[in-house]
Write an enzyme that holds these catalytic residues in place. Structure first.
Site, PDB file in Angstrom:
ATOM      1  N   ASP A 159      -8.186  -8.810 -19.081  1.00  0.00           N
ATOM      2  CA  ASP A 159      -8.009  -9.797 -20.146  1.00  0.00           C
ATOM      3  C   ASP A 159      -6.559  -9.763 -20.601  1.00  0.00           C
ATOM      4  OD1 ASP A 159      -8.041 -11.477 -22.311  1.00  0.00           O
ATOM      5  OD2 ASP A 159      -9.586 -10.392 -23.431  1.00  0.00           O
TER       6      ASP A 159
ATOM      7  N   HIS B 266       0.816  -1.218   0.000  1.00  0.00           N
ATOM      8  CA  HIS B 266       0.000   0.000   0.000  1.00  0.00           C
ATOM      9  C   HIS B 266       0.850   1.268   0.000  1.00  0.00           C
ATOM     10  CE1 HIS B 266      -4.162   0.923  -0.225  1.00  0.00           C
ATOM     11  NE2 HIS B 266      -4.558  -0.076   0.529  1.00  0.00           N
TER      12      HIS B 266
END
Length: 321
Positions: free
Chosen positions: A252, A28
């Site tokens: 994808d 983070h």
């Protein structure tokens, strides 16, 4: 599976059947969920189109979030943070609620809510109140969590949730900002009011917490976080992170859309996850002590029985009875 403690780790596992699993671990310190999504979409795009440029040019100038001088009327400490450890211990344990939960064997609870389920939940908000899917589901999850833990009525509890501030500050942050661009929203009340109050009351708490995050108050939070003695107040908090709007379910890499998207493991921090193939559905995932999981699931699902719709666990179909 092993990931070192570093800024980013990636692991791709390919199977003989032609399928694959892509795991990422991103610290983070590097970026938030939106930044993670931006990176992974760029990676997927270049995998499919190696000669193209990335669809969104990353913007790395982190100085845009440099603290400014907030108005003097703002509180010295935002309710999501604390300068001193929160020492509210549970009646039967010399531990804070967070410490108690971490000390127990935890079991994940995973429940899926369709658009019809969420519409039914919104109808339970009386008097009627216009609210988002996140506001109603976060409010309901917080109440169910509190009810299942059977806590003393006077205990103050908080709901912490991340708020994207890229478009909330002036001037707005340029598109493609790749870092952390969020602050924590915080709704708080005591257990008696949370459990006995109606859903309308809790939704209003969440909405007020969101609306309080103005340009001025965000400046105050950024200034506050310069103090190294300040930390997030997790002692009696449920933390919800919304992954369902990050677009990670549509990645994808040239092999088609994913069949599943989610964390490697579950924790006491609650995640709202997307459902592949149903953009309006949300999976609620949180880990709780084994002794309270069934109660949590009961409270999460009870409201649906009056509408003859049963909430479903992951992998099941919604039934109408």
């Amino acid at each position: 599976m092993y990931f070192c403690f570093c800024l980013q780790s990636l692991q791709v596992t390919k199977f003989r059947c032609g399928g694959m699993i892509i795991c990422t671990a991103i610290n983070h310190y590097l970026c938030d969920g939106i930044g993670t999504s931006q990176f992974q979409h760029a990676w997927a795009h270049l995998t499919r189109n190696p000669t193209d440029s990335v669809p969104i040019t990353p913007f790395h100038s982190r100085h845009v979030f440099n603290p400014r001088s907030p108005s003097s009327h703002l509180p010295l400490v935002h309710p999501a943070f604390t300068k001193n450890a929160n020492n509210q211990t549970l009646k039967d344990h010399n531990l804070t609620l967070n410490e108690y939960l971490q000390s127990q064997p935890l079991v994940p609870a995973s429940l899926t809510y369709t658009a019809a389920n969420i519409h039914s939940l919104k109808s339970q908000c009386v008097p009627s109140l216009k609210c988002t899917t996140f506001e109603i589901l976060a409010s309901h999850t917080w109440r169910s969590w509190a009810k299942s833990l059977d806590l003393e009525p006077s205990l103050e509890v908080k709901l912490l949730f991340s708020m994207n501030i890229r478009n909330k500050i002036t001037p707005k942050i340029p598109k493609g900002y790749y870092a952390n661009g969020f602050v924590l929203g915080c709704a708080k009340t005591n257990i008696k009011e949370l459990v006995d109050g109606n859903l309308h009351y809790v939704v209003k708490l969440v909405q007020d917490a969101k609306s309080s995050l103005t340009d001025d108050s965000i400046s105050g939070i950024l200034s506050l976080l310069e103090d190294k003695n300040v930390s997030t107040d997790l002692a009696t908090s449920l933390v919800i992170s919304q992954w369902s709007k990050l677009g990670l379910e549509s990645l994808d890499f040239g092999e088609g859309m994913p069949l599943h998207m989610g964390p490697v493991s579950s924790d006491i921090y609650c995640l709202f996850l997307p459902i592949i193939g149903d953009s309006s559905a949300i999976r609620v995932l949180v880990s709780l002590p084994k002794s309270v999981v069934s109660k949590f699931e009961y409270y999460m699902n009870t409201f649906l029985e009056t509408n003859n719709v049963l909430a479903t666990k992951i992998g099941e179909k919604c039934e109408f009875v």
